[in-house]
Design a protein around this motif. Structure first.
Motif, PDB file in Angstrom:
ATOM      1  N   PRO A  26       0.823  -1.204   0.000  1.00 19.47           N
ATOM      2  CA  PRO A  26       0.000   0.000   0.000  1.00 19.47           C
ATOM      3  C   PRO A  26       0.861   1.260   0.000  1.00 19.47           C
ATOM      4  CG  PRO A  26      -0.868  -1.597   1.554  1.00 19.47           C
ATOM      5  CD  PRO A  26       0.447  -2.128   1.097  1.00 19.47           C
ATOM      6  N   GLY A  27       0.440   2.246  -0.778  1.00 19.03           N
ATOM      7  CA  GLY A  27       1.173   3.498  -0.892  1.00 19.03           C
ATOM      8  C   GLY A  27       2.230   3.512  -1.979  1.00 19.03           C
ATOM      9  N   GLU A  28       2.537   2.356  -2.540  1.00 17.28           N
ATOM     10  CA  GLU A  28       3.582   2.246  -3.563  1.00 17.28           C
ATOM     11  C   GLU A  28       3.037   2.635  -4.934  1.00 17.28           C
ATOM     12  OE1 GLU A  28       6.534  -1.288  -5.324  1.00 17.28           O
ATOM     13  OE2 GLU A  28       5.184  -1.668  -3.642  1.00 17.28           O
ATOM     14  N   THR A  29       3.898   3.204  -5.772  1.00 20.48           N
ATOM     15  CA  THR A  29       3.548   3.501  -7.153  1.00 20.48           C
ATOM     16  C   THR A  29       4.351   2.587  -8.066  1.00 20.48           C
ATOM     17  OG1 THR A  29       2.990   5.811  -6.689  1.00 20.48           O
ATOM     18  CG2 THR A  29       3.501   5.257  -8.968  1.00 20.48           C
ATOM     19  N   VAL A  30       3.680   1.886  -8.958  1.00 20.76           N
ATOM     20  CA  VAL A  30       4.348   0.955  -9.863  1.00 20.76           C
ATOM     21  C   VAL A  30       4.106   1.391 -11.303  1.00 20.76           C
ATOM     22  CG1 VAL A  30       4.183  -0.974  -8.268  1.00 20.76           C
ATOM     23  CG2 VAL A  30       2.351  -0.598  -9.894  1.00 20.76           C
ATOM     24  N   ALA A  88       1.967   3.643 -17.975  1.00 26.77           N
ATOM     25  CA  ALA A  88       1.069   4.051 -16.902  1.00 26.77           C
ATOM     26  C   ALA A  88       1.779   3.924 -15.559  1.00 26.77           C
ATOM     27  CB  ALA A  88      -0.190   3.186 -16.900  1.00 26.77           C
ATOM     28  N   GLU A  89       1.380   4.770 -14.616  1.00 26.53           N
ATOM     29  CA  GLU A  89       1.824   4.656 -13.230  1.00 26.53           C
ATOM     30  C   GLU A  89       0.602   4.360 -12.368  1.00 26.53           C
ATOM     31  OE1 GLU A  89       3.981   8.066 -11.943  1.00 26.53           O
ATOM     32  OE2 GLU A  89       5.866   7.364 -12.823  1.00 26.53           O
ATOM     33  N   ILE A  90       0.645   3.260 -11.669  1.00 29.16           N
ATOM     34  CA  ILE A  90      -0.487   2.833 -10.841  1.00 29.16           C
ATOM     35  C   ILE A  90      -0.099   3.002  -9.374  1.00 29.16           C
ATOM     36  CG2 ILE A  90      -2.034   0.936 -10.250  1.00 29.16           C
ATOM     37  CD1 ILE A  90      -1.382  -0.290 -12.990  1.00 29.16           C
ATOM     38  N   THR A  91      -0.834   3.841  -8.674  1.00 29.48           N
ATOM     39  CA  THR A  91      -0.606   4.024  -7.244  1.00 29.48           C
ATOM     40  C   THR A  91      -1.500   3.053  -6.475  1.00 29.48           C
ATOM     41  OG1 THR A  91      -0.005   6.354  -7.506  1.00 29.48           O
ATOM     42  CG2 THR A  91      -0.712   5.632  -5.310  1.00 29.48           C
ATOM     43  N   ILE A  92      -0.880   2.240  -5.642  1.00 29.51           N
ATOM     44  CA  ILE A  92      -1.630   1.289  -4.824  1.00 29.51           C
ATOM     45  C   ILE A  92      -2.181   2.055  -3.621  1.00 29.51           C
ATOM     46  CG2 ILE A  92      -1.559  -0.904  -3.601  1.00 29.51           C
ATOM     47  CD1 ILE A  92      -0.899  -1.053  -6.634  1.00 29.51           C
ATOM     48  N   PRO A  93      -3.497   2.239  -3.522  1.00 31.19           N
ATOM     49  CA  PRO A  93      -4.056   3.057  -2.440  1.00 31.19           C
ATOM     50  C   PRO A  93      -3.679   2.528  -1.053  1.00 31.19           C
ATOM     51  CG  PRO A  93      -5.706   2.642  -4.140  1.00 31.19           C
ATOM     52  CD  PRO A  93      -4.536   1.749  -4.443  1.00 31.19           C
ATOM     53  N   TRP A  94      -3.608   3.443  -0.088  1.00 29.59           N
ATOM     54  CA  TRP A  94      -3.256   3.057   1.271  1.00 29.59           C
ATOM     55  C   TRP A  94      -4.266   2.090   1.862  1.00 29.59           C
ATOM     56  CZ3 TRP A  94       1.344   3.616   3.235  1.00 29.59           C
ATOM     57  CH2 TRP A  94       2.189   4.630   2.755  1.00 29.59           C
ATOM     58  N   ARG A 128       1.820  -6.923   0.018  1.00 29.39           N
ATOM     59  CA  ARG A 128       2.589  -7.208   1.228  1.00 29.39           C
ATOM     60  C   ARG A 128       2.460  -6.054   2.238  1.00 29.39           C
ATOM     61  NH1 ARG A 128       6.644 -11.014   0.009  1.00 29.39           N
ATOM     62  NH2 ARG A 128       5.760 -12.483  -1.517  1.00 29.39           N
ATOM     63  N   PRO A 129       2.742  -6.309   3.505  1.00 28.59           N
ATOM     64  CA  PRO A 129       2.651  -5.248   4.512  1.00 28.59           C
ATOM     65  C   PRO A 129       3.686  -4.146   4.292  1.00 28.59           C
ATOM     66  CG  PRO A 129       2.730  -7.435   5.526  1.00 28.59           C
ATOM     67  CD  PRO A 129       3.084  -7.625   4.089  1.00 28.59           C
ATOM     68  N   THR A 130       3.353  -2.938   4.695  1.00 26.57           N
ATOM     69  CA  THR A 130       4.328  -1.862   4.773  1.00 26.57           C
ATOM     70  C   THR A 130       5.240  -2.128   5.969  1.00 26.57           C
ATOM     71  OG1 THR A 130       2.989  -0.489   6.244  1.00 26.57           O
ATOM     72  CG2 THR A 130       2.587  -0.259   3.868  1.00 26.57           C
ATOM     73  N   PRO A 131       6.378  -1.432   6.084  1.00 22.97           N
ATOM     74  CA  PRO A 131       7.249  -1.649   7.249  1.00 22.97           C
ATOM     75  C   PRO A 131       6.527  -1.434   8.581  1.00 22.97           C
ATOM     76  CG  PRO A 131       8.457  -0.486   5.554  1.00 22.97           C
ATOM     77  CD  PRO A 131       7.038  -0.573   5.066  1.00 22.97           C
ATOM     78  N   VAL A 191      -5.389   1.475   9.692  1.00 16.25           N
ATOM     79  CA  VAL A 191      -5.752   2.602   8.827  1.00 16.25           C
ATOM     80  C   VAL A 191      -4.449   3.325   8.516  1.00 16.25           C
ATOM     81  CG1 VAL A 191      -7.056   4.736   8.591  1.00 16.25           C
ATOM     82  CG2 VAL A 191      -8.072   2.785   9.772  1.00 16.25           C
ATOM     83  N   ALA A 192      -3.987   3.174   7.285  1.00 16.66           N
ATOM     84  CA  ALA A 192      -2.649   3.632   6.911  1.00 16.66           C
ATOM     85  C   ALA A 192      -2.702   4.924   6.106  1.00 16.66           C
ATOM     86  CB  ALA A 192      -1.931   2.552   6.105  1.00 16.66           C
ATOM     87  N   SER A 193      -1.623   5.673   6.196  1.00 17.19           N
ATOM     88  CA  SER A 193      -1.407   6.854   5.365  1.00 17.19           C
ATOM     89  C   SER A 193       0.096   7.015   5.214  1.00 17.19           C
ATOM     90  CB  SER A 193      -2.024   8.100   6.005  1.00 17.19           C
ATOM     91  OG  SER A 193      -1.319   8.461   7.179  1.00 17.19           O
TER      92      SER A 193
END
Length: 247
Positions: A26-30, A88-94, A128-131, A191-193
């Protein structure tokens, strides 16, 4: 005749989204390549839509949910057998759930074609989980808590994040450690940001039939993590403190 057949999906244009990796957080841009191939007849494409989607459980059954959406490019014509590629750049929502348990997440790419069946492509993701999330999972494990289920469920009253339609609940059970015998189960909701991870905690104590019927064995609390790479020992101590305070 070819245009008529294409309008019902026979000899239609097609689309294929190619991701460098299907493992994301989550939060990553691919980055991705969206490849459009013409069919048997020229067709007008009004837009290319990319959606990050999942499913969640409701009282009535299971529903699909669009977690994020983007529109790529402008209207264009695709000629027979023509090959066109878009970056394209896809942002994985939080709020994208983790693909744990039976949870599935996918990117759906759709060509919007006037007066025709819209071609689609589906690419499943490994989320996968964020840190910060991983630190919470590691902390729970150090406390002798084992992850039993991870399920996306409707949140009709916005208890956790306002207008979000669902949340992902992680249920832990003590398999050993200091809480065995006192703790029935621990439920966490993230709840991530970009700035923080809010951790909502439900502590279910071991109680009798009456207390369980009245939900008197449940206590709720929460805490937040702001470090980009949290120290697991510190998170473990915080989680231990929240559990002890609510047993």
């Amino acid at each position: 005749m070819k245009k008529i057949l294409a309008s019902v999906g026979i000899g239609n244009a097609s689309v294929d989204t190619v991701l460098p990796s299907t493992t994301v957080s989550p939060g990553e841009t691919v980055t991705a390549e969206v490849r459009v191939s013409g069919g048997d007849a020229a067709q007008s494409v009004s837009a290319i839509d990319l959606e990050v989607e999942t499913r969640y459980r409701t009282e009535e059954g299971v529903e699909d949910a669009t977690v994020g959406r983007m529109r790529l490019g402008e209207a264009f014509e695709i000629e027979p057998d023509e090959e066109t590629t878009y970056d394209a750049e896809i942002t994985i929502p939080w709020e994208t759930p983790l693909t744990l348990g039976s949870t599935e997440v996918w990117v759906e790419t759709e060509l919007e074609i006037d007066m025709a069946v819209d071609p689609e492509d589906v690419d499943y993701l490994d989320v996968r989980p964020t840190p910060r999330m991983q630190a919470v999972f590691d902390a729970a494990e150090e406390l002798g808590l084992s992850l039993r289920t991870a399920e996306c469920s409707a949140d009709p009253y916005g208890r956790y994040a306002g207008e979000r339609r669902f949340v992902q609940e992680f249920e832990f059970r003590p398999s050993g450690g200091e809480f065995r015998g006192d703790l029935d189960e621990l439920e966490l909701v993230f709840v991530a940001s970009a700035a923080s991870l809010d951790v909502f905690v439900e502590v279910d104590r071991r109680g009798g039939i009456l207390s369980e019927a009245l939900d008197a064995d449940e206590r709720h609390t929460q805490f937040s993590l702001t470090d980009d790479d949290p120290d697991v020992a510190s998170v473990r101590d915080r989680l231990r403190e929240e559990i002890r305070a609510n047993l």
